[in-house]
Scaffold this motif. Sequence first.
Motif, PDB file in Angstrom:
ATOM      1  N   ARG A   1      85.498 -18.642 121.061  1.00 52.74           N
ATOM      2  CA  ARG A   1      84.518 -19.026 120.045  1.00 52.74           C
ATOM      3  C   ARG A   1      83.221 -19.539 120.664  1.00 52.74           C
ATOM      4  N   THR A   2      83.292 -20.110 121.858  1.00 53.22           N
ATOM      5  CA  THR A   2      82.052 -20.545 122.505  1.00 53.22           C
ATOM      6  C   THR A   2      81.150 -19.339 122.771  1.00 53.22           C
TER       7      THR A   2
ATOM      8  N   ILE B   1      79.000 -13.596 109.494  1.00 51.12           N
ATOM      9  CA  ILE B   1      80.394 -14.050 109.436  1.00 51.12           C
ATOM     10  C   ILE B   1      81.038 -13.620 110.745  1.00 51.12           C
ATOM     11  N   ILE B   2      81.612 -14.578 111.444  1.00 52.24           N
ATOM     12  CA  ILE B   2      82.337 -14.298 112.679  1.00 52.24           C
ATOM     13  C   ILE B   2      83.793 -14.071 112.299  1.00 52.24           C
TER      14      ILE B   2
ATOM     15  N   LEU C   1      81.299 -16.447 121.054  1.00 43.53           N
ATOM     16  CA  LEU C   1      80.883 -15.951 119.735  1.00 43.53           C
ATOM     17  C   LEU C   1      79.720 -16.780 119.186  1.00 43.53           C
ATOM     18  N   ARG C   2      79.770 -18.084 119.395  1.00 36.94           N
ATOM     19  CA  ARG C   2      78.665 -18.942 118.955  1.00 36.94           C
ATOM     20  C   ARG C   2      77.372 -18.618 119.721  1.00 36.94           C
ATOM     21  N   ARG C   3      77.498 -18.365 121.014  1.00 34.84           N
ATOM     22  CA  ARG C   3      76.311 -18.004 121.799  1.00 34.84           C
ATOM     23  C   ARG C   3      75.722 -16.689 121.311  1.00 34.84           C
ATOM     24  N   ILE C   4      76.578 -15.734 120.988  1.00 33.95           N
ATOM     25  CA  ILE C   4      76.110 -14.440 120.482  1.00 33.95           C
ATOM     26  C   ILE C   4      75.392 -14.625 119.143  1.00 33.95           C
ATOM     27  N   ILE C   5      76.005 -15.386 118.252  1.00 35.30           N
ATOM     28  CA  ILE C   5      75.371 -15.646 116.949  1.00 35.30           C
ATOM     29  C   ILE C   5      74.054 -16.396 117.133  1.00 35.30           C
ATOM     30  N   GLN C   6      74.030 -17.367 118.035  1.00 38.72           N
ATOM     31  CA  GLN C   6      72.792 -18.121 118.277  1.00 38.72           C
ATOM     32  C   GLN C   6      71.673 -17.184 118.710  1.00 38.72           C
TER      33      GLN C   6
ATOM     34  N   ALA D   1      87.356  -9.398 118.058  1.00 40.47           N
ATOM     35  CA  ALA D   1      86.417 -10.156 117.218  1.00 40.47           C
ATOM     36  C   ALA D   1      85.391  -9.190 116.647  1.00 40.47           C
ATOM     37  N   MET D   2      84.805  -9.576 115.540  1.00 43.14           N
ATOM     38  CA  MET D   2      83.721  -8.803 114.928  1.00 43.14           C
ATOM     39  C   MET D   2      82.721  -9.776 114.342  1.00 43.14           C
TER      40      MET D   2
END
Length: 183
Positions: free
Chosen positions: A24-25, A49-50, A27-32, A75-76
Amino acid sequence: MDLFDAINQRHSYRGPLLADPVPRTDLRRIIQAGLQAPSGRNAQTTEFIIIDDPVLLAKLQAMHPANQAMQQAPAMIACLIDRQPAAVYEGYNFQIEDCAAAVENMLLAITALGYASVWIDGWLRLEQRADRVAQLLMLPTDKKLQILLPIGRPAEHWPQKERKPFAQRAWFNCYGAEETPCQ
């Protein structure tokens, strides 16, 4: 990874993915990276939406049997826009452009972190698939699923496809001009 290395290495990957979970760290960086993208009038319209729940992933994976990346993604990311976007400048909205900028930032972040992905858009447009995925994600009726990004570690090496040379797609000062001034 250097930005220009990420740009040069980024490619659409539809091949097999390793089963390793995406932390998730990451995934959060990707979303950021997506959240940092420019948006028309700074409206910041794209939402995300992750998806990393194995049960939900299995339902999504079953919907696209032809794409190995979709089939095996641990993950998507679902990228959302408004169905009835408000105008933000002179009667225009820029949701599609905003979403595309966010997706490109995320694709570069995905590459920089050593993952692979492919921009899923056309497949969503057919046979009401976007609406079916939206139901699985419990989207409000005023939201639309625009892009889906499967994410995982690639199991194979796929080089980026050849790009047309600079001189066939870019010029200085006017269309088709060589290094000489336009006349």
